[in-house]
Motif scaffolding. Structure first.
Motif, PDB file in Angstrom:
ATOM      1  N   GLY A 152      45.184  40.078  24.471  1.00 57.16           N
ATOM      2  CA  GLY A 152      44.073  39.363  25.104  1.00 57.16           C
ATOM      3  C   GLY A 152      44.338  38.925  26.527  1.00 57.16           C
TER       4      GLY A 152
ATOM      5  N   TRP B 117      40.087  31.187  39.089  1.00 54.59           N
ATOM      6  CA  TRP B 117      40.806  31.320  37.823  1.00 54.59           C
ATOM      7  C   TRP B 117      41.050  29.971  37.186  1.00 54.59           C
ATOM      8  CZ3 TRP B 117      40.337  35.473  35.235  1.00 54.59           C
ATOM      9  CH2 TRP B 117      40.198  36.697  35.899  1.00 54.59           C
TER      10      TRP B 117
ATOM     11  N   ASN C 156      48.741  31.086  41.587  1.00 59.54           N
ATOM     12  CA  ASN C 156      48.262  31.997  42.638  1.00 59.54           C
ATOM     13  C   ASN C 156      46.829  32.411  42.310  1.00 59.54           C
ATOM     14  OD1 ASN C 156      49.218  33.836  45.040  1.00 59.54           O
ATOM     15  ND2 ASN C 156      48.083  35.189  43.683  1.00 59.54           N
TER      16      ASN C 156
ATOM     17  N   ASP D  27      49.456  29.360  35.142  1.00 57.06           N
ATOM     18  CA  ASP D  27      48.968  30.736  35.123  1.00 57.06           C
ATOM     19  C   ASP D  27      49.574  31.455  36.326  1.00 57.06           C
ATOM     20  OD1 ASP D  27      47.575  33.115  35.319  1.00 57.06           O
ATOM     21  OD2 ASP D  27      45.582  32.202  35.304  1.00 57.06           O
TER      22      ASP D  27
ATOM     23  N   SER E  40      49.027  36.635  38.862  1.00 55.24           N
ATOM     24  CA  SER E  40      49.049  37.506  40.044  1.00 55.24           C
ATOM     25  C   SER E  40      50.287  37.286  40.908  1.00 55.24           C
ATOM     26  CB  SER E  40      47.772  37.306  40.859  1.00 55.24           C
ATOM     27  OG  SER E  40      47.499  35.944  41.042  1.00 55.24           O
TER      28      SER E  40
ATOM     29  N   GLY F  84      48.719  37.646  32.683  1.00 54.64           N
ATOM     30  CA  GLY F  84      48.485  39.046  32.338  1.00 54.64           C
ATOM     31  C   GLY F  84      49.546  39.895  33.024  1.00 54.64           C
TER      32      GLY F  84
ATOM     33  N   GLN G  39      49.157  42.908  34.222  1.00 52.22           N
ATOM     34  CA  GLN G  39      48.675  44.047  35.014  1.00 52.22           C
ATOM     35  C   GLN G  39      48.799  43.930  36.526  1.00 52.22           C
ATOM     36  OE1 GLN G  39      46.895  41.907  33.298  1.00 52.22           O
ATOM     37  NE2 GLN G  39      44.815  41.635  34.026  1.00 52.22           N
TER      38      GLN G  39
HETATM   39  C1  LIG Z   1      43.764  38.598  36.552  1.00 52.97           C
HETATM   40  C2  LIG Z   1      43.948  37.143  36.291  1.00 52.97           C
HETATM   41  C3  LIG Z   1      43.622  36.554  35.070  1.00 52.97           C
HETATM   42  C4  LIG Z   1      42.965  37.322  33.954  1.00 52.97           C
HETATM   43  O1  LIG Z   1      43.829  38.214  33.371  1.00 52.97           O
HETATM   44  P1  LIG Z   1      43.315  39.093  32.141  1.00 52.97           P
HETATM   45  O2  LIG Z   1      44.533  39.823  31.743  1.00 52.97           O
HETATM   46  O3  LIG Z   1      42.216  39.970  32.669  1.00 52.97           O
HETATM   47  O4  LIG Z   1      42.811  38.177  31.114  1.00 52.97           O
HETATM   48  C5  LIG Z   1      43.862  35.207  34.886  1.00 52.97           C
HETATM   49  N1  LIG Z   1      44.400  34.473  35.858  1.00 52.97           N
HETATM   50  C6  LIG Z   1      44.724  35.004  37.060  1.00 52.97           C
HETATM   51  C7  LIG Z   1      45.320  34.141  38.108  1.00 52.97           C
HETATM   52  C8  LIG Z   1      44.506  36.359  37.309  1.00 52.97           C
HETATM   53  O5  LIG Z   1      44.824  36.888  38.488  1.00 52.97           O
END
Ligand SMILES: *Cc1c(COP(=O)(O)O)cnc(C)c1O
Length: 330
Positions: A41, A69, A118, A142, A145, A163, A165
């Motif tokens: 998720g 965010w 960030n 969080d 990024s 995340g 990615q």
């Molecule tokens: C991309 C991002 C998210 C969301 O990530 P998901 O994997 O799409 O849920 C949350 N917080 C920040 C700071 C992000 O850059």
């Protein structure tokens, strides 16, 4: 057989997952006081799972609102039946600043202080960890990024999540680093795949984990290590960002609105003096092999995301293109 085919319970894959975890621990200096979990998720899933693991309905939490965010996290925590005290809100600057150290306090009854280290869309980074302001309240950050883009003192945090990615691997997976004393107190209705204690007890494999994502994460973590680890990442990232901000600041055609002390080294938004040239800028950039530069739909303009994987040459190519565009069209 490839990693896509073998059983996630077999030795080949469990070694692969254990190696990814061990490499994160080495890179970020994560002691055994913390669990490292791979969760479904993404970071958005954790916006729900964190309240579910750290609070009961009606509890109070504190949050810093530094942009889009943090807003999403605040909205989800509110939906989970919490009293969310926004102890600092940067609305007055249109989210181009971060709260000054000491300018806010966290109420002692808060179960945690949440913030976004960030802000990916606004290009705003918190320049410090608010340990003094939070005094005794666990800090939940969080770091989606900016994950492993620079050294981090894990001991200052209750929970680090994000995340994979942006900096570390394929989309769809969250990596959470959780102080163990914060686990084992989940609400009774938290989905089992998001119950940190249950997931820790099952090596993040209560369900079939995203095996290929974990495999690729491991490869990227080893790449970071081979490049010299987080110190080396920080040096390279800071140098890339400094050159790009310098190019923007020394021009009257390009503008970055973020207060210098709160600028992100990962996401660099900028606008053109004449926004009617935006489409031409993007088309020319694309023709030059520079893609993914359109700013988030909510803010417009441009945004260069220069994560760990972005090379010095890539940043130079962008700076050269910007100068040329300004010379011919500005
Ligand atoms: C991309 C991002 C998210 C969301 O990530 P998901 O994997 O799409 O849920 C949350 N917080 C920040 C700071 C992000 O850059």
């Amino acid at each position: 057989m490839s990693v896509l085919e073998v059983s996630h319970r077999g030795k080949d894959f469990t070694e692969c997952a254990a190696d990814a975890e061990a490499t994160i621990r080495r890179l970020a200096g994560v002691s055994d006081d913390y669990a490292v979990l791979f969760l479904a998720g993404g970071a958005t899933g954790q916006f729900s799972a964190i309240p579910g693991n750290l609070t009961q309905r009606g509890d109070t939490i504190a949050y810093l609102n530094t942009g889009q965010w943090s807003k999403k996290a605040i909205k989800e925590a509110t939906r989970q039946g919490l009293e969310v005290k926004v102890v600092a809100d940067e609305a007055d600057s249109s989210y181009t600043t971060t709260p000054a150290p000491g300018s806010f306090t966290v109420p002692a009854e808060a179960k945690y202080l949440g913030y976004c280290a960030n802000e990916t869309i606004g290009g705003v980074a918190m320049p410090y960890v608010p340990t003094e302001e939070a005094a005794g309240v666990p800090i939940v950050a969080d770091v989606s990024s900016m994950y492993l883009s620079r050294p981090i003192d894990v001991t200052k945090f209750g929970v680090i999540f994000g995340g994979a990615q942006k900096n570390l691997g394929p989309a769809g997976m969250d990596i959470s680093i959780i102080r163990r004393d914060l686990m084992g107190h989940a609400r009774s209705d938290v989905p089992a795949i998001w119950d940190w204690q249950v997931m820790a007890d099952n090596d993040s494999m209560l369900n079939t984990p995203p095996t290929f994502s974990i495999y690729l994460l491991g490869l990227i973590l080893h790449w970071i290590e081979d490049e010299g680890g987080l110190e080396a990442m920080a040096q390279r990232n800071d140098a890339k960002a400094a050159r790009l901000y310098e190019a923007i600041d020394s021009s009257s055609f390009y503008n970055n609105p973020v207060e210098p002390g709160s600028r992100s080294a990962m996401n660099v938004p900028f606008t053109l003096a004449d926004s009617s040239l935006d489409a031409d800028f993007l088309a020319g950039a694309s023709a030059a092999g520079l893609v993914n530069l359109k700013g988030h739909r909510s803010v417009g303009g441009m945004r260069a995301s220069i994560y760990n994987a972005m090379t010095d040459e890539g940043v130079s190519a962008l700076i050269d293109y910007m100068a040329e565009f300004e010379r011919t069209r500005g």
